[in-house]
Design a protein around this motif. Structure first.
Motif, PDB file in Angstrom:
ATOM      1  N   PRO A  38      25.941 -71.172 -10.908  1.00  9.48           N
ATOM      2  CA  PRO A  38      25.121 -70.112 -10.291  1.00  9.48           C
ATOM      3  C   PRO A  38      23.630 -70.245 -10.591  1.00  9.48           C
ATOM      4  CG  PRO A  38      27.103 -69.168 -11.229  1.00  9.48           C
ATOM      5  CD  PRO A  38      27.042 -70.611 -11.685  1.00  9.48           C
ATOM      6  N   VAL A  39      23.302 -70.792 -11.754  1.00  9.14           N
ATOM      7  CA  VAL A  39      21.899 -71.041 -12.084  1.00  9.14           C
ATOM      8  C   VAL A  39      21.324 -72.075 -11.116  1.00  9.14           C
ATOM      9  CG1 VAL A  39      20.309 -71.882 -13.870  1.00  9.14           C
ATOM     10  CG2 VAL A  39      22.252 -70.428 -14.499  1.00  9.14           C
ATOM     11  N   ARG A  40      22.078 -73.134 -10.864  1.00 12.82           N
ATOM     12  CA  ARG A  40      21.630 -74.175  -9.924  1.00 12.82           C
ATOM     13  C   ARG A  40      21.534 -73.609  -8.494  1.00 12.82           C
ATOM     14  NH1 ARG A  40      19.723 -75.414 -13.578  1.00 12.82           N
ATOM     15  NH2 ARG A  40      20.984 -75.931 -15.347  1.00 12.82           N
ATOM     16  N   ILE A  41      22.473 -72.749  -8.123  1.00 15.10           N
ATOM     17  CA  ILE A  41      22.432 -72.138  -6.778  1.00 15.10           C
ATOM     18  C   ILE A  41      21.187 -71.259  -6.657  1.00 15.10           C
ATOM     19  CG2 ILE A  41      23.580 -70.533  -5.203  1.00 15.10           C
ATOM     20  CD1 ILE A  41      26.276 -71.697  -6.276  1.00 15.10           C
ATOM     21  N   ALA A  42      20.855 -70.537  -7.711  1.00 13.54           N
ATOM     22  CA  ALA A  42      19.623 -69.735  -7.714  1.00 13.54           C
ATOM     23  C   ALA A  42      18.404 -70.637  -7.553  1.00 13.54           C
ATOM     24  CB  ALA A  42      19.525 -68.913  -8.995  1.00 13.54           C
ATOM     25  N   GLU A  43      18.440 -71.817  -8.168  1.00 11.50           N
ATOM     26  CA  GLU A  43      17.345 -72.781  -8.009  1.00 11.50           C
ATOM     27  C   GLU A  43      17.245 -73.254  -6.564  1.00 11.50           C
ATOM     28  OE1 GLU A  43      18.084 -75.864 -10.896  1.00 11.50           O
ATOM     29  OE2 GLU A  43      17.580 -74.551 -12.578  1.00 11.50           O
ATOM     30  N   LEU A  44      18.390 -73.446  -5.901  1.00 11.37           N
ATOM     31  CA  LEU A  44      18.358 -73.817  -4.480  1.00 11.37           C
ATOM     32  C   LEU A  44      17.646 -72.732  -3.681  1.00 11.37           C
ATOM     33  CD1 LEU A  44      21.978 -75.190  -3.877  1.00 11.37           C
ATOM     34  CD2 LEU A  44      19.874 -76.527  -4.107  1.00 11.37           C
ATOM     35  N   PRO A  54      11.473 -81.341  -4.232  1.00 16.56           N
ATOM     36  CA  PRO A  54      12.023 -82.017  -5.419  1.00 16.56           C
ATOM     37  C   PRO A  54      12.937 -81.113  -6.255  1.00 16.56           C
ATOM     38  CG  PRO A  54       9.691 -82.519  -5.204  1.00 16.56           C
ATOM     39  CD  PRO A  54      10.004 -81.440  -4.200  1.00 16.56           C
ATOM     40  N   ASP A  55      12.579 -79.847  -6.408  1.00 17.40           N
ATOM     41  CA  ASP A  55      13.418 -78.923  -7.177  1.00 17.40           C
ATOM     42  C   ASP A  55      14.739 -78.677  -6.456  1.00 17.40           C
ATOM     43  OD1 ASP A  55      11.387 -78.773  -9.022  1.00 17.40           O
ATOM     44  OD2 ASP A  55      10.693 -76.788  -8.396  1.00 17.40           O
ATOM     45  N   PHE A  56      14.689 -78.561  -5.143  1.00 19.34           N
ATOM     46  CA  PHE A  56      15.900 -78.365  -4.351  1.00 19.34           C
ATOM     47  C   PHE A  56      16.823 -79.572  -4.490  1.00 19.34           C
ATOM     48  CE2 PHE A  56      18.586 -78.409  -0.648  1.00 19.34           C
ATOM     49  CZ  PHE A  56      18.877 -77.073  -0.403  1.00 19.34           C
ATOM     50  N   SER A  62      22.440 -81.917  -9.169  1.00 19.24           N
ATOM     51  CA  SER A  62      23.134 -81.423 -10.351  1.00 19.24           C
ATOM     52  C   SER A  62      24.475 -80.799  -9.974  1.00 19.24           C
ATOM     53  CB  SER A  62      22.248 -80.394 -11.072  1.00 19.24           C
ATOM     54  OG  SER A  62      22.922 -79.859 -12.179  1.00 19.24           O
ATOM     55  N   ILE A  63      24.487 -79.996  -8.920  1.00 22.47           N
ATOM     56  CA  ILE A  63      25.736 -79.380  -8.446  1.00 22.47           C
ATOM     57  C   ILE A  63      26.706 -80.459  -7.987  1.00 22.47           C
ATOM     58  CG2 ILE A  63      26.775 -77.888  -6.680  1.00 22.47           C
ATOM     59  CD1 ILE A  63      24.105 -76.240  -6.814  1.00 22.47           C
ATOM     60  N   LYS A  64      26.193 -81.453  -7.292  1.00 22.11           N
ATOM     61  CA  LYS A  64      27.044 -82.556  -6.818  1.00 22.11           C
ATOM     62  C   LYS A  64      27.731 -83.238  -7.996  1.00 22.11           C
ATOM     63  CE  LYS A  64      25.318 -86.557  -5.704  1.00 22.11           C
ATOM     64  NZ  LYS A  64      24.545 -87.628  -5.064  1.00 22.11           N
ATOM     65  N   THR A  96      21.685 -71.904   5.812  1.00 20.07           N
ATOM     66  CA  THR A  96      23.091 -71.706   6.171  1.00 20.07           C
ATOM     67  C   THR A  96      23.990 -72.568   5.297  1.00 20.07           C
ATOM     68  OG1 THR A  96      22.475 -71.201   8.444  1.00 20.07           O
ATOM     69  CG2 THR A  96      24.763 -71.822   8.069  1.00 20.07           C
ATOM     70  N   SER A  97      23.570 -73.797   5.028  1.00 21.23           N
ATOM     71  CA  SER A  97      24.369 -74.685   4.177  1.00 21.23           C
ATOM     72  C   SER A  97      24.387 -74.202   2.729  1.00 21.23           C
ATOM     73  CB  SER A  97      23.844 -76.115   4.246  1.00 21.23           C
ATOM     74  OG  SER A  97      24.049 -76.649   5.532  1.00 21.23           O
ATOM     75  N   VAL A  98      23.307 -73.580   2.269  1.00 17.75           N
ATOM     76  CA  VAL A  98      23.296 -73.026   0.914  1.00 17.75           C
ATOM     77  C   VAL A  98      24.285 -71.858   0.838  1.00 17.75           C
ATOM     78  CG1 VAL A  98      21.897 -71.832  -0.829  1.00 17.75           C
ATOM     79  CG2 VAL A  98      20.964 -73.822   0.358  1.00 17.75           C
ATOM     80  N   THR A  99      24.340 -71.056   1.891  1.00 21.28           N
ATOM     81  CA  THR A  99      25.320 -69.967   1.958  1.00 21.28           C
ATOM     82  C   THR A  99      26.736 -70.529   1.947  1.00 21.28           C
ATOM     83  OG1 THR A  99      23.743 -68.576   3.157  1.00 21.28           O
ATOM     84  CG2 THR A  99      26.074 -67.973   3.315  1.00 21.28           C
TER      85      THR A  99
END
Length: 118
Positions: A38-44, A54-56, A62-64, A96-99
């Protein structure tokens, strides 16, 4: 082709790394994944808002990687798609892909929590 929410072979591979600990190591790895993702998703989300490619890319990468480690095949595939799209085309139209990724993570978290109590 539909990917499994959680590849049980990957879970067994993790379990086999410390077979005599009663699943303690596996639970630690899964707990870290459940807390960190969830921390990484918040970063997205924040990277989308700020337009920081670059951050995205780093968060998606990292999630991958962590998804691959715990056998979250669908989540890994979505994260890989996000990483590649951001590298190639920037951040336009990725919300949409992040969702979709968030939904996949929710399914993975539910499956992993079931595995942690069994």
């Amino acid at each position: 082709m539909s990917l499994p929410t959680v590849d049980l072979e990957a879970i067994e591979n993790l379990r086999s790394l410390s077979p005599s600990d009663g699943g303690v190591f596996l639970k630690e790895i899964l707990t870290i994944f459940i807390i960190d993702t969830p921390v990484r998703i918040a970063e997205l989300h924040s990277s989308l808002t700020s337009g920081t490619v670059p951050d995205f890319v780093r968060a998606a990468h990292s999630i991958k990687g962590s998804s691959s480690n715990v056998g979250a095949s669908e989540l890994r595939a979505i994260a890989e798609h996000l990483e590649n799209q951001a590298r190639t085309n920037g951040l336009a139209h990725l919300d949409t892909s992040v969702t979709e990724l968030q939904g996949a993570f929710d399914r993975v978290r539910n499956e992993l929590k079931k595995l942690m109590v069994s």
